[in-house]
Design an enzyme around this catalytic site. Structure first.
Site, PDB file in Angstrom:
ATOM      1  CE1 TYR A 182      -4.278   1.277  -0.199  1.00 51.76           C
ATOM      2  CE2 TYR A 182      -2.946   3.073   1.222  1.00 51.76           C
ATOM      3  CZ  TYR A 182      -4.401   3.012   0.790  1.00 51.76           C
ATOM      4  OH  TYR A 182      -5.316   3.665   0.644  1.00 51.76           O
ATOM      5  CE1 TYR A 212      -5.014   6.715  -2.603  1.00 49.63           C
ATOM      6  CE2 TYR A 212      -7.225   7.606  -3.025  1.00 49.63           C
ATOM      7  CZ  TYR A 212      -6.204   6.886  -2.314  1.00 49.63           C
ATOM      8  OH  TYR A 212      -6.788   7.282  -0.702  1.00 49.63           O
TER       9      TYR A 212
END
Lengths: 387, 144
Positions: free
Chosen positions: A288, A338
Site C-alpha cells: 500500500y 488510486y
C-alpha cells in the site's frame, strides 16, 4: 485460518477506464469494472451472489451495481473505509462462502477521486474533520488537515531514528515511476522520474514532495472471490489465498499516541502464521503506497527487510523488476492510479497468474506474493497469494 | 475614545464536545487541563469517555497550570495550507510535543515562528496561548 489455506481464490479482476475526469457517475464506473472482472473470470453476472464495496461517501452502493447488472444477490454489503478495506472484504467473502451464505462474491471500489470527492484536497468539511477523528479537535486547529501531514509526523520520527533519508524516499518513487513506464494505462506512463529531479522537488509538507503523494484518479476496480473448487469452472487462472489477516489495529484509538507503532506491526505475525510461510519466501509485492514512506515502514513491519536495513535495500534497487522484491509493478498508487489500494491487488493477481509472460512486465519469480493494505498507521490488513 | 486594532482569527477554532470541553475550557483560561485515570494513573490525551489505557470509567481532570514545557517528539514543516487561515503563516510547523514533567503526555501544536532550520526532534519548547476570539484561546508552542 489454516483450514482455509488455498481453499479460496481470486478468479476475476477488472477495471474501468482511468482518467482525471470520467464524466460519468461512480455507478457507471463500477459497472464497467464489474463487467470487466466477470469477462476475465468467464462468469456471468447471475453467477455472483454477493456484492460488496467500500467507500467514503463518494461512491455507489453494491445493491445498485447488482441491480444494473440485472441480478438479485443473496448478500450485499457496503462499508465506510479506505485502504485495507479490500483485504477485509475478501476475508468477509471467504467467511460467507465458508458458511454457505454465498458462493461467489464481487468486491469493488469506485470513485471519481479526482473530479469528485478528493481525499487529500478539501473533500471534507472542517467540522467533519474535527468531529470525525478521535481527537480531531486537537489536530485540525493546528493546520493538520491532510493525510500527508498526519503520516508525515510518523515518517519524520521513524526516518530520524532509523537513518532514512530523502533519497531513500526517492528510491521508492523512482522505482514505481519506472514500473509505470511499462504500463500504458498508468497515469505517469511517459513521465519518468529521475533521482536528480526528485531531489530538487520542494516539499509540499515535509518529508514529502508531490512525488511522495499518491495520485488522484477517477476509476473503479473489481475483483471476484470464490472457492478454489468452484474456480475450476472459471476460464481464468485462479490466484489462491494462502493466508490473510483481515484488519488489525494499534493499541490506541488515537494514532499519534504512540508514533513508534503501526497496525502492520500487529498484522505481520498473524499473516505469516496463517499462511505458514516466512517473509524470506515472498518474491513479489504489492505494498500500500498512499505515501512513499508508508512503503518503507511496511517493508520493515512485514519483515521483508530487517529493521535498519530498509534504506540500503531500496537504494540497491531491490523494488525494481530485477531486484530482490519487485514491488508495485504497475506503478502503484504513486504513479499508476488510486483506488484505495485495489489497483495494487489487481496487479499482484496478474503477476501471480503470469499474465505478462513474454513481456518486460512479468516478474521472474512470482511463487509467493504479498499484498498489503493500510488505512492509516492505526489500521491495516494483508494477504499472501500463490498460484 | 481609544480604538483598538481588530484581529480576525481565520484558522479553525477547536470544537468543544462532551469529552474535550474541560481541556478547551481550561485553554480559554490559559491553563492546561488533562484527563487522568484514577485506576491506572495514566494520562489520557486526547480525552475520552473512559481510560484509553485500561478501560476504567474512573477518570478525572488534573490541572497542570500555565507553565508547561516540553520537547519536540516529531514534527513536519508544511509549505502548503491544507486548511483555511494557514496561507498567511507558511511554512507551518506542526509538532507532537512530549511534556517535560509528564512524558506520557504528547500534545500536537504549531511551533510558532519555527522553520526547517530551527526545529528538529528534541527542540525545547514552552506552551503559550493565542487569543482567537474574546472567549477562546488556543494553546501553542514557542521555542525556549
Amino acid at each position: 485460518m489454516e483450514k482455509i489455506r488455498e481453499k479460496y481464490a481470486i478468479v476475476g479482476v477488472g477495471e474501468s477506464n482511468r482518467s482525471k475526469n470520467s464524466g460519468v457517475t461512480p455507478l457507471e464506473l463500477a459497472l464497467e469494472a464489474a463487467r470487466a472482472a466477470l469477462a476475465d473470470a468467464g462468469l456471468e453476472a447471475k453467477d455472483i451472489d454477493g456484492f460488496m464495496s467500500y467507500s467514503e461517501m463518494d461512491s455507489c452502493n453494491p445493491h445498485q451495481v447488482a441491480t444494473y447488472l440485472g441480478v438479485r444477490p443473496k448478500v450485499v454489503k457496503e462499508m465506510f473505509g479506505g485502504g485495507s478495506s479490500t483485504e477485509l472484504l475478501i476475508a468477509e467473502a471467504i467467511g460467507l462462502i465458508e458458511t454457505g451464505q454465498a458462493n461467489t462474491v464481487l468486491i469493488f471500489r469506485s470513485m471519481n477521486g479526482r473530479s469528485g470527492v478528493r481525499m487529500g484536497g478539501g473533500g471534507f468539511s472542517i467540522d467533519a474533520l474535527q468531529n470525525g477523528f478521535d481527537g480531531g479537535s486537537f489536530i485540525i486547529p493546528y493546520g493538520a488537515g491532510s493525510p500527508g501531514q498526519w503520516f508525515g509526523l510518523f515518517a519524520t520520527r521513524h526516518m530520524h531514528l532509523n537513518g532514512l533519508t530523502q533519497e531513500h524516499l526517492g528510491h521508492v518513487c523512482t522505482s514505481f515511476y519506472e514500473h509505470a513506464q511499462r504500463n500504458p494505462k498508468a497515469f505517469f506512463y511517459g513521465k519518468p522520474l529521475t533521482m536528480e529531479e526528485y531531489m530538487s522537488t520542494a516539499h509540499l509538507s515535509s518529508p514529502f514532495t508531490k512525488h511522495d503523494y499518491c495520485l488522484e484518479s477517477d476509476e473503479a476496480n473489481a475483483i471476484i472471490v470464490t472457492s478454489t473448487e468452484r474456480a475450476k469452472d472459471c476460464k481464468s487462472v485462479p490466484v489462491k489465498i494462502l493466508g490473510m489477516a483481515a484488519r488489525e489495529v494499534v493499541s490506541h484509538a488515537h494514532y499519534w499516541k504512540n508514533i513508534d507503532e503501526v497496525a502492520a506491526d500487529y498484522v505481520a505475525p498473524r499473516l505469516y502464521e496463517n499462511a505458514g510461510v516466512s517473509p524470506e519466501d515472498i518474491k513479489v509485492a504489492s505494498i500500500y503506497d498512499c505515501f512513499s514512506w508508508v512503503v518503507l515502514r511496511q517493508l520493515e513491519a512485514y519483515g521483508l527487510v530487517p529493521k535498519g536495513e530498509v534504506g540500503d535495500f531500496v537504494s540497491a534497487g531491490n523494488l525494481r523488476m530485477d531486484g530482490k522484491l519487485p514491488t508495485n509493478t504497475a506503478g502503484g498508487m504513486l504513479s499508476e492510479g488510486y483506488t484505495h489500494g485495489m489497483n495494487n491487488v489487481l496487479e499482484i493477481v496478474r503477476q501471480v497468474r503470469r499474465e505478462y509472460e513474454g513481456t518486460e512486465r512479468q516478474v521472474k519469480d512470482t511463487e509467493l506474493a504479498i499484498c498489503t493494505g493500510w488505512t492509516g498507521p492505526d489500521v491495516a490488513g494483508a494477504m499472501i497469494l500463490c498460484k | 475614545m481609544k480604538e483598538e486594532t481588530k484581529v480576525i482569527y481565520e484558522k479553525p477554532i477547536p470544537l468543544k464536545n462532551t469529552y474535550n470541553a474541560p481541556y478547551w475550557d481550561a485553554a480559554d483560561r490559559h491553563e492546561l487541563n488533562v484527563q487522568k485515570c484514577n485506576t491506572c494513573s495514566n494520562y489520557n490525551h486526547p480525552p475520552g469517555p473512559s481510560c484509553a489505557n485500561c478501560g476504567s470509567i474512573d477518570v478525572f481532570w488534573e490541572n497542570l497550570g500555565s507553565t508547561i514545557t516540553g520537547e519536540v517528539y516529531t514534527y513536519i514543516v508544511s509549505n502548503r495550507p491544507f486548511l483555511p487561515g494557514f496561507q498567511n503563516e507558511l511554512p507551518t510547523v506542526i509538532a507532537v510535543v512530549q511534556l517535560e514533567e509528564y512524558p506520557d503526555i504528547k500534545i500536537i501544536g504549531n511551533v510558532l515562528h519555527g522553520n526547517t532550520e530551527t526545529v528538529s526532534i528534541g527542540t525545547k519548547v514552552k506552551m503559550v496561548w493565542i487569543e482567537a476570539t474574546e472567549e477562546r484561546a488556543i494553546p501553542q508552542w514557542v521555542m525556549v
